[in-house]
Design an enzyme around this catalytic site. Structure first.
Site, PDB file in Angstrom:
ATOM      1  NE  ARG A  16      -2.257  -2.039   3.245  1.00 45.56           N
ATOM      2  CZ  ARG A  16      -2.942  -2.756   4.149  1.00 45.56           C
ATOM      3  NH1 ARG A  16      -4.251  -2.780   4.110  1.00 45.56           N
ATOM      4  NH2 ARG A  16      -2.306  -3.430   5.082  1.00 45.56           N
ATOM      5  NE  ARG A  19       7.205 -13.396  -0.722  1.00 49.27           N
ATOM      6  CZ  ARG A  19       6.890 -13.726   0.522  1.00 49.27           C
ATOM      7  NH1 ARG A  19       7.482 -14.749   1.089  1.00 49.27           N
ATOM      8  NH2 ARG A  19       5.989 -13.047   1.193  1.00 49.27           N
ATOM      9  NE  ARG A  72       9.965  -1.758  11.088  1.00 46.39           N
ATOM     10  CZ  ARG A  72       9.093  -0.754  11.005  1.00 46.39           C
ATOM     11  NH1 ARG A  72       9.386   0.327  10.313  1.00 46.39           N
ATOM     12  NH2 ARG A  72       7.932  -0.826  11.631  1.00 46.39           N
ATOM     13  CG  ASP A  99      12.360   7.649   7.999  1.00 46.51           C
ATOM     14  OD1 ASP A  99      12.771   8.600   8.691  1.00 46.51           O
ATOM     15  OD2 ASP A  99      11.260   7.096   8.199  1.00 46.51           O
ATOM     16  CD  GLU A 129      15.144   2.899  13.092  1.00 47.51           C
ATOM     17  OE1 GLU A 129      14.165   3.018  13.847  1.00 47.51           O
ATOM     18  OE2 GLU A 129      15.048   2.740  11.879  1.00 47.51           O
ATOM     19  CG  HIS A 183      11.721   5.055  12.116  1.00 48.82           C
ATOM     20  ND1 HIS A 183      11.928   3.743  12.452  1.00 48.82           N
ATOM     21  CD2 HIS A 183      10.507   5.081  11.528  1.00 48.82           C
ATOM     22  CE1 HIS A 183      10.891   3.011  12.085  1.00 48.82           C
ATOM     23  NE2 HIS A 183      10.005   3.803  11.521  1.00 48.82           N
TER      24      HIS A 183
HETATM   25  C1  8YV Z   1       5.989   4.416  13.443  1.00 51.82           C
HETATM   26  C2  8YV Z   1       6.630   2.750  11.698  1.00 51.82           C
HETATM   27  O1  8YV Z   1       5.969   5.770  13.573  1.00 51.82           O
HETATM   28  O2  8YV Z   1       4.343   2.364  11.372  1.00 51.82           O
HETATM   29  C3  8YV Z   1       5.475   1.885  11.429  1.00 51.82           C
HETATM   30  O3  8YV Z   1       5.693   0.672  11.240  1.00 51.82           O
HETATM   31  O4  8YV Z   1       7.728   2.361  11.602  1.00 51.82           O
HETATM   32  C4  8YV Z   1       6.383   4.151  12.050  1.00 51.82           C
HETATM   33  O5  8YV Z   1       5.317   4.644  11.320  1.00 51.82           O
HETATM   34  C5  8YV Z   1       6.752   4.012  14.583  1.00 51.82           C
HETATM   35  O6  8YV Z   1       7.562   2.947  14.399  1.00 51.82           O
HETATM   36  C6  8YV Z   1       5.778   3.786  15.713  1.00 51.82           C
HETATM   37  O7  8YV Z   1       6.390   3.234  16.760  1.00 51.82           O
END
Ligand code: 8YV
Length: 313
Positions: free
Chosen positions: A154, A175, A232, A256, A261, A279
């Site tokens: 999405r 995939r 990630r 990001d 992290e 992030h």
């Molecule tokens: C979050 C994110 O802000 O939604 C996710 O998976 O990585 C970020 O949007 C953050 O990790 C919330 O804890």
């Protein structure tokens, strides 16, 4: 021994913390000196755990709450949640999908534009008083270029839509080809990286995508290529990325997310072809409010009907 029914694993924004505490009598687990021992003593009746993509929840914490029935998470990613442990116990898990797609895609595009056009680099150049003394290097054109997307979900789809406005040629690697997607599916990630000028990583995190952007993929993207990651850090071989950026085998990067992290490889700080963000792709007032609303909607739905509304499991 007092027993809690709703546990909050880690801190969220102050308004969310206070609403959870006041309206739902949530107990802040991170304030307990020994969280696991505390759970074993005080969370035997706990039915709900509220967490986030950042804080997640471990299999040990789940095991320490024998009556846990729902994990309600703030964030779309669920790689930090011990899903197997939840699945084995029939525990529902909800996340906050969709509401953050636009903002994450906006930042992905911002990082791409910045890494290619040197916006932050130019800002540093001007602030340092170098304008008029030194010449600013030419940068890389964005419009009309080839964009590869790793993970056309999405969020990836929103990145593709934005790229359409820049007249880009778009292909993606999943995939399997996505039904109805108007863009070219490339079954071989290395071929995608070799073809693309820019590679945007928007796939899920977790074991299934660990290290997918390997040294070989980075090499294929090449000395003029730019990598953007809003997924990630675990998806990218970070050591290979840093090495390639340092020795010019990769043109640039907009990042990001990072492997450990908030630690960012220090070698990146000196590189002007790299744009770093802490992030924050979903971090706008509007999107964070929508994510919080979805957390409370899931919580209320579970407490009222026994079912979360945006389940991961
Ligand atoms: C979050 C994110 O802000 O939604 C996710 O998976 O990585 C970020 O949007 C953050 O990790 C919330 O804890």
């Amino acid at each position: 021994m007092s027993q809690a029914t709703l546990i909050q694993i880690g801190p969220l924004a102050p308004q969310i913390n206070s609403r959870l505490r006041e309206q739902y009598q949530a107990v802040p687990l991170w304030e307990q000196p020994e969280p696991l021992a505390w759970l074993r003593e005080h969370a035997q009746q706990a039915r709900v755990a509220v967490t986030s993509a950042r804080h997640g929840i471990t299999a040990e914490a789940i095991a320490a709450m024998p009556r846990l029935a729902a994990i309600v998470s703030f964030g779309v990613g669920y790689d930090s949640i011990a899903l197997d442990a939840a699945r084995a116990r029939g525990i529902q898990v909800s996340n906050t999908p969709d509401v953050l797609n636009d903002c994450v895609a906006d930042l992905a595009f911002g990082l791409l534009l910045d890494a290619a056009r040197g916006i932050a680099h130019g800002d540093r150049f001007v602030r340092a008083g170098k304008w008029g003394r030194d010449s600013f290097p030419l940068t890389t054109r964005v419009s009309g270029k080839k964009l590869g997307i790793l993970g056309l979900g999405r969020i990836g789809e929103k990145v593709a839509q934005r790229a359409t406005g820049f007249g880009m040629d778009i292909a993606y690697h999943n995939r399997r080809a996505r039904d109805g997607a108007p863009w070219r599916h490339e079954p071989d990630l290395k071929a995608l990286a070799g073809w693309a000028d820019f590679l945007a990583v928007t796939c899920v995190g977790g074991p299934e995508t660990e290290g997918l952007v390997s040294a070989g993929i980075i090499e294929a993207l090449g000395p003029k290529g730019i990598l953007v990651n809003v997924s990630r850090g675990s998806v990218v071989d970070e050591d290979a990325l840093v090495a390639a950026l340092r020795n010019g085998r990769l043109g640039g990067a907009g990042l990001d997310v990072f492997r450990a992290e908030p630690q960012v490889p220090e070698a990146l700080f000196a590189l002007d072809n790299v744009v770093l963000a802490p992030h924050v792709a979903s971090g706008t007032h509007e999107t964070r409010a929508a994510m919080a609303a979805l957390v409370f909607d899931n919580l209320d739905a579970f407490l009222g009907t026994g079912k979360v509304i945006t389940p991961v499991l």
